[in-house]
Scaffold this active site. Structure first.
Site, PDB file in Angstrom:
ATOM      1  N   CYS A 117       0.754  -1.228  -0.026  1.00 28.95           N
ATOM      2  CA  CYS A 117      -0.074  -0.029   0.146  1.00 28.95           C
ATOM      3  C   CYS A 117       0.902   1.273   0.089  1.00 28.95           C
ATOM      4  O   CYS A 117       0.359   2.176  -0.846  1.00 28.95           O
ATOM      5  CB  CYS A 117      -1.087  -0.003   1.324  1.00 28.95           C
ATOM      6  N   CYS A 216      -6.254  -3.892   6.790  1.00 28.58           N
ATOM      7  CA  CYS A 216      -7.431  -2.975   6.909  1.00 28.58           C
ATOM      8  C   CYS A 216      -8.331  -3.593   5.914  1.00 28.58           C
ATOM      9  O   CYS A 216      -9.627  -3.398   6.325  1.00 28.58           O
ATOM     10  CB  CYS A 216      -7.094  -1.645   6.263  1.00 28.58           C
TER      11      CYS A 216
END
Length: 382
Positions: A117, A216
Site C-alpha cells: 500500500c 485493513c
C-alpha cells in the site's frame, strides 16, 4: 515541478511547502497534518477512499476506510483549518493491494499488504497525483524520519522512538519518493498517550479513537476465512519431513511458514515436541511440518530490490528486519543483478517467501526486497 523539495529559504530556514496530508481518520495522521500546518506549510487534507463498499472495512478497532473514518478526517481538517477532499482510489487499491495479497497466498507466499500500500498507493498513486496538482510533499502519520543533506537529498531513518518505529513498512520508498515525503511524527519521543493528549489540546475529536489493527481490508481479522472465500477450500495432506501423512487441511493458503497453532494434527510427534509449518506447496496442496530447529534459515535470496537512495555496489554488512515488529539481525548482503543475496550471522526462524527483508545501516534504511527463497541446513526452500 522538480523531483525534490524546494531548497531552504534565504535565511537557511525551512521553506513554506504545499503539502498534501493523507488523513486516514485516525489520531496519528490528524496530529501529523496539524503539525505540518503549525510549521507554516500550506496544507491540504485528503482522505483516501480505498473500499468500493466502505461500510465493510471496519469492525470495532479493526480495519479502516469507512464512512466514519472519512467524516472523522473531515472534522479534523476543519479544526486544523485546512481544505479537505476525498479521493477515490478504491479500484487502484483493489488491483495493487488486495488482488496482490490473494495472488501471493495462492502461490504459497506470505505478503505484507502494508508495504504494498505504501509503495503503490500512498507514495505512487497519491504522490503522482499530488505532484501533478503542484504539491511539494505528501505528509503521513508514520513514525519514521527523513534526514536531508545540504544537497536536499533525503535519507530514510528509523523513528526517534524505536518502540513506535514504522520504517520497515516504508522501506519500499525510492529516492524520488523520499524527496517528497514528510513524517512530522518521526522525530518525537512522545508516547501514544502524549500524542493523544496533543490531539486533545488541539481540539481533535479523534484523540480517543482506537487505533486500527491487522489488515485493513479484512475487517473481522479472519485472514483464513477471507482467503477461503476468494481461493476456495480444497482438502490436502499435512506431511512430516519424511513425507509421511500426519493430517489433513482444507487449503494450503491457510498456513504460513513457522505457524504452530491451528495445525489440527491428530497425534503428537514421536519426540513429543511441537511441530511447525516448514513448507507450503500450492501445486500439490501439501503442507510440510517439522520441529522448530528445522526452521533455522542461514541465507536467503530476495527479488525486486528497492533502494532508498543509491544501490549498493558490492557485499557489505548490515542489520536486517524481517517483519514489521521484529528485531534486527546482523547480515551480509550483496546485490546480484535483479536480486539480493543475504547471509545471516546467526540462523533465524520464521522466514517465509513473500515477506519483505529491509536492510539498515545504523538507523538508515538502505532498502528492501521480497524474499523468494531461503536456505536451511543444506536445503533451499522457495
Amino acid at each position: 515541478m522538480t523531483d525534490s523539495l524546494p531548497a531552504p529559504g534565504p535565511a537557511g530556514g525551512p521553506r513554506r511547502l504545499r503539502v498534501l496530508a493523507a488523513m486516514s481518520g485516525g489520531v496519528d495522521s490528524a496530529v501529523a497534518a496539524a503539525r505540518a500546518a503549525e510549521a507554516g506549510h500550506e496544507v491540504t487534507g485528503v482522505h483516501l477512499a480505498l473500499s468500493a463498499n466502505p461500510k465493510s472495512f471496519r469492525t470495532g478497532a479493526r480495519g479502516c476506510c469507512t464512512v466514519e473514518d472519512s467524516r472523522d478526517a473531515r472534522r479534523a481538517a476543519d479544526v486544523i483549518g485546512i481544505p479537505f477532499y476525498v479521493w477515490d482510489l478504491a479500484e487502484r487499491f483493489r488491483q495493487d493491494v488486495v488482488e496482490d495479497f490473494i495472488a501471493e497466498y495462492r502461490e504459497g507466499r506470505t505478503p505484507n499488504p502494508c508495504l504494498r500500500c505504501n509503495e503503490k498507493i500512498k507514495f505512487a498513486a497519491l504522490l503522482d497525483k499530488a505532484l501533478a496538482l503542484g504539491f511539494d510533499a505528501v505528509c503521513t502519520g508514520h513514525y519514521a524520519t527523513v534526514v536531508r543533506g545540504a544537497d536536499g537529498r533525503g535519507e530514510l531513518h528509523r523513528s526517534a522512538d524505536l518502540s513506535k518505529d514504522q520504517s520497515y513498512v516504508l522501506g519500499v520508498l525510492d529516492e524520488r519518493q523520499l524527496a517528497h515525503a514528510m513524517f512530522p511524527l518521526g522525530d518525537t519521543r512522545a508516547t501514544k498517550l502524549e500524542i493523544r493528549a496533543e490531539a486533545e489540546r488541539r481540539g481533535l475529536a479523534v484523540a480517543r479513537k482506537p487505533d486500527s489493527h491487522d489488515i485493513c481490508f479484512i475487517a473481522d481479522g479472519d485472514t483464513q476465512g477471507f482467503l477461503a472465500g476468494h481461493l476456495g477450500s480444497a482438502e490436502g495432506d499435512i506431511v512430516d519431513e519424511e513425507g509421511q501423512k500426519v493430517g489433513t487441511h482444507r487449503g494450503a493458503h491457510g498456513f504460513t511458514i513457522g505457524q504452530r497453532r491451528g495445525l489440527r494434527i491428530g497425534h503428537p510427534a514421536p519426540d513429543g515436541k511441537p511441530r511447525y509449518v516448514l513448507d507450503i506447496s500450492p501445486v500439490t496442496n501439501t503442507v510440510t511440518v517439522g520441529p522448530a530447529e528445522a526452521l533455522d534459515v542461514v541465507a536467503l535470496t530476495a527479488i525486486r530490490p528497492r533502494w532508498c537512495g543509491a544501490a549498493p555496489t558490492g557485499p557489505a554488512a548490515y542489520t536486517a528486519q524481517l517483519r514489521a515488529h521484529g528485531a534486527e539481525t546482523p547480515v551480509t548482503a550483496e546485490p546480484d543483478g535483479g536480486s539480493l543475496r543475504v547471509r545471516f550471522a546467526e540462523p533465524v526462524r520464521g522466514v517465509a517467501p513473500g515477506q519483505a527483508i529491509v536492510l539498515y545501516d545504523g538507523t538508515r534504511v538502505v532498502g528492501s526486497a521480497t524474499i523468494s527463497a531461503t536456505e536451511r541446513a543444506g536445503a533451499a526452500v522457495g
